[in-house]
Write an enzyme that holds these catalytic residues in place. Structure first.
Site, short mmCIF file in Angstrom:
data_model
loop_
_atom_site.label_atom_id
_atom_site.label_comp_id
_atom_site.label_asym_id
_atom_site.label_seq_id
_atom_site.Cartn_x
_atom_site.Cartn_y
_atom_site.Cartn_z
N CYS A 1 123.06 -49.69 41.02
CA CYS A 1 123.20 -48.12 41.37
C CYS A 1 121.78 -47.56 41.57
O CYS A 1 120.69 -48.18 41.02
CB CYS A 1 124.13 -47.22 40.36
N TRP B 1 126.99 -48.90 42.95
CA TRP B 1 127.03 -50.30 43.20
C TRP B 1 128.32 -50.47 42.09
O TRP B 1 128.28 -50.61 40.88
CB TRP B 1 125.84 -51.26 42.96
N ASN C 1 123.60 -45.75 35.72
CA ASN C 1 123.41 -47.02 36.16
C ASN C 1 123.59 -47.79 35.02
O ASN C 1 123.02 -47.82 34.14
CB ASN C 1 122.22 -47.24 37.01
N GLY C 2 124.63 -49.02 34.96
CA GLY C 2 124.69 -49.65 33.80
C GLY C 2 126.22 -50.03 33.52
O GLY C 2 127.10 -49.78 34.59
N GLU D 1 122.88 -77.85 44.76
CA GLU D 1 122.30 -76.52 44.66
C GLU D 1 120.86 -76.74 45.13
O GLU D 1 120.36 -75.72 46.03
CB GLU D 1 122.57 -75.79 43.62
N LYS E 1 119.11 -74.97 48.40
CA LYS E 1 118.17 -74.08 48.49
C LYS E 1 116.95 -74.42 49.44
O LYS E 1 116.38 -73.71 50.25
CB LYS E 1 117.67 -74.02 46.95
N GLU F 1 117.95 -74.34 53.26
CA GLU F 1 118.17 -73.11 53.91
C GLU F 1 116.88 -72.05 53.99
O GLU F 1 116.91 -71.50 55.01
CB GLU F 1 119.22 -72.53 53.52
N HIS G 1 124.20 -96.81 46.74
CA HIS G 1 125.14 -96.95 47.72
C HIS G 1 124.81 -96.53 49.16
O HIS G 1 125.65 -96.05 49.97
CB HIS G 1 126.50 -96.33 47.33
N LYS H 1 123.92 -63.38 55.05
CA LYS H 1 123.97 -63.10 53.79
C LYS H 1 125.55 -63.39 53.57
O LYS H 1 125.81 -64.14 52.48
CB LYS H 1 123.38 -61.69 53.08
C1 AGP Z 1 123.60 -69.75 49.62
O1 AGP Z 1 122.33 -69.47 49.15
C2 AGP Z 1 124.09 -69.38 50.94
N1 AGP Z 1 123.69 -68.26 51.21
C3 AGP Z 1 125.59 -69.68 51.29
O2 AGP Z 1 125.80 -71.02 51.20
C4 AGP Z 1 126.53 -68.80 50.53
O3 AGP Z 1 126.63 -69.47 49.02
C5 AGP Z 1 127.77 -69.03 51.01
O4 AGP Z 1 127.86 -68.72 52.31
C6 AGP Z 1 129.23 -68.46 50.24
O5 AGP Z 1 128.92 -67.25 50.29
P1 AGP Z 1 129.68 -66.26 49.25
O6 AGP Z 1 129.31 -66.73 47.86
O7 AGP Z 1 129.41 -64.72 49.34
O8 AGP Z 1 131.11 -66.45 49.21
#
Ligand code: AGP
Length: 615
Positions: free
Chosen positions: A2, A75, A101-102, A488, A492, A495, A511, A610
């Site tokens: 927020c 938020w 906010n909290g 993961e 990172k 991307e 393998h 995003k």
């Molecule tokens: C992760 O860094 C990416 N931005 C992407 O893989 C993301 O995790 C995926 O699109 C899922 O998004 P969500 O968690 O909002 O469902």
């Protein structure tokens, strides 16, 4: 998170409040509102779901008057986005208006107390409960606002940054904070500006006071600022001059949102387990599970659906639930699940994981599972999001808005909540012995502090990044709980730096991927001390024998891997089930620094959104 603004001074408050809220939009929000004391002390509250522009349009014909006011961008944490859930919230008598906010952890018990005293609440929020509670203390004690607020906050459990407007005192503004930041700008003309951070303040003054935890600040129209602690001790306000410019303030002084969010993780993990893990009592609390315990008790399978980073969090959850709750788990890419005509039973519990709560593939997948009679539980970061609204129950991560496209704090928040869930279910099923349960509850409670320690490796990781920034490929290897973290870490890097990277189970290297190893191939091992450590050491030796450049994430004090790897980064010792929350940090920092060295757009990488709301 927020956004909070406040003003007291000789000028009209409305334009200052709207400008401040606009400057706080970067924090992410779903609704906005303001309150001012108009002539004759009339308390006027105007609030709307949606953008600040919605609020402005709503009052355009009759601009709120008054030289004292508060403003808020919400938020959502309790209750979906709506006009009635937007802040400010008034008390029952409409005498005070509160913005917050909290998270008020004990708002349910306060709500019970208030309803016994005849209070009627009109929203779903914890903030309205707080507003009524403050007013109840004022009424029952006859104390004025600053003293009543101090007394009230002694009963409040949780995190808050609040500003309160009192209809009977138009020459005063009162603020308080605990675990949620609040800044007071001291103007030169007997005027005060309040903000969640300095962003809405620096346009008016560079002189600020940062309120500390459990402090109550009272600002008066004659330019006086007094601060008392909740424990009733006087505090001398310390005025500091801000050096930062607005542009950097939105990122909290960090160069990128992603870096800010990486460093927010001690707080976001703490907020995500707050009220769910209680070390003193040795308990876990997951109301979304308890209210549907029959579904979990009869569950023959947990089906985890997600995409990208959320799918990786699901893979960690697979190890957690199978180890602690002994329930079979399957983790599915939502995009695959929805199209393969899966077999779904009414003894399935489906766990949908999504930061945005809007990912089209995940939303479609849970709809098909729901149609087949499965119980759907959501783990989302956006309150009131589509996925959150369509699940039967859920547990929100409280990571706050994640602006950077590359998910960081959302991942660790998801894993923290999933850990608490697996502990809770395992405990209720009687499948976790007391010793393991207490060790993990205690360990989870310690994680925010251990993450702080992991962040101290940033400079060393920045140096290692220089050696890897020119690579065209990279391999991330881990076993057990660390296999999802290897995936993961690879995601990172892919991307945000556009280097092709693959995550693999370390044993699987033989393998196929071992054919890729040469002196140009960075190989990142996650080799923390756990049941499969010696196996990972063997894999490291196999890579070393083929000339691969090895970076190993190790448990602090490790000497064996250190003697083999070209570079090592230490993380604090932790139970293997909790270690992903720590090893994720160097993964994030490595990809961030490599992307920076490659001149990539860290916060908005090419081709990515995003939230993938299309198929
Ligand atoms: C992760 O860094 C990416 N931005 C992407 O893989 C993301 O995790 C995926 O699109 C899922 O998004 P969500 O968690 O909002 O469902």
């Amino acid at each position: 998170m927020c956004g909070i603004v406040g003003y007291l001074g000789p000028k009209q408050a409305y334009p200052i409040l709207i400008d401040g809220l606009t400057r706080l939009e970067y924090r992410g929000y779903d609704s906005a509102g303001i309150a001012t004391l108009e002539e004759g002390g009339k308390l006027r509250v105007e609030k709307k779901e949606g953008k600040v522009a919605n609020l402005e349009a709503h009052v355009a014909e009759d601009i709120p008057k008054g030289t004292v006011g508060i403003g808020h961008t919400r938020w959502a944490t309790h209750g979906p986005p709506s006009d009635r859930n937007a802040h400010p919230h008034a008390g029952s008598k409409g005498r005070i208006a509160v913005i917050h906010n909290g998270i008020i952890e004990n708002y349910e018990s306060l709500k019970d107390l208030l309803s016994d005293r005849g209070h009627t609440l009109v929203s779903d929020t914890d903030t309205e409960v707080l507003a009524h509670f403050i007013e109840e203390v004022m009424t029952s004690t006859g104390l004025d606002l600053p003293e009543a607020l101090r007394i009230a906050l002694k009963e409040v459990v949780g995190a808050y940054a609040i500003v309160v407007l009192d209809q009977s005192q138009p020459d005063r503004l009162v603020a308080a904070r605990k675990a949620s930041p609040l800044v007071i700008g001291v103007g030169g003309k007997n005027d005060f500006f309040v903000g969640s951070d300095a962003t809405p303040i620096v346009a008016h003054t560079k002189n600020v006071v940062y309120l500390e935890d459990e402090e109550v600040a009272t600002m008066t129209r004659d330019g006086k600022l007094s601060i008392r602690t909740i424990g009733d001790a006087d505090v001398t306000p310390e005025i500091q001059a801000i050096e930062l410019e607005i542009a950097s303030l939105e990122k909290g002084g960090y160069e990128h949102f992603m870096l800010k969010e990486i460093y927010e993780q001690p707080r976001s993990i703490r907020d995500s387990i707050r009220g769910r893990v209680n070390l003193q009592r040795g308990t876990t609390t997951m109301s979304g599970i308890d209210e549907n315990w029959g579904e979990w008790e009869k569950a023959q399978r947990i089906l985890i659906l997600g995409c990208g980073t959320s799918w990786h969090a699901g893979l960690v959850a697979e190890y957690l639930f199978e180890s602690l709750a002994r329930i079979p788990v399957e983790v599915e890419y939502a995009s695959e699940f929805r199209y393969r005509n899966p077999i779904i039973r009414d003894t399935d519990v489906v766990l949908a994981i999504s930061q945005s709560g809007e990912t089209a593939d995940t939303l479609a997948a849970i709809r098909s599972a729901k149609d087949a009679g499965a119980h759907i539980f959501g783990v989302c970061n956006v309150v009131g999001s589509s996925i959150a609204r369509e699940t039967d129950a859920g547990a929100y991560t409280h990571a706050g808005p994640e602006i950077g496209v590359a998910s960081t704090k959302a991942f660790t928040a998801q894993v923290a909540v999933l850990t608490a869930m697996a502990l809770h279910v395992g405990r209720r099923l009687g499948r976790v012995d007391d010793g393991v349960f207490m060790r993990l509850v205690s360990g989870l409670d310690n994680i925010p502090g251990l993450v702080e320690q992991c962040l101290e490796s940033a400079p060393a990781i920045g140096e290692i990044a220089k050696l890897f920034a020119g690579a065209e490929n990279a391999l991330y290897l881990g076993r057990g709980y660390q296999f999802p973290v290897a995936l993961e870490g690879a995601l990172k890097l892919k991307e945000i730096s556009y280097i092709h990277a693959e995550g693999y189970p370390a044993a699987e290297m033989k393998h196929g991927p071992i054919a890729l190893i040469d002196e140009d191939m960075p190989v990142i091992f996650i080799a923390t001390q756990d049941d499969v450590y010696e196996k990972v050491v063997s894999n490291i030796q196999e890579v070393k024998a083929r000339g691969g450049q090895i970076l190993a994430i190790v448990t602090e004090g490790d000497t064996q891997v250190k003697s083999l790897a070209d570079h090592t980064v230490e993380v604090p010792r932790a139970h293997e089930a909790l270690a992903p929350l720590l090893t994720a940090i160097p993964m994030q920092l490595l990809s961030y620094h490599i992307a920076l060295l490659r001149g990539c757009n860290v916060d908005q990488p090419r081709n990515l959104a995003k939230s993938v709301t299309v198929e």
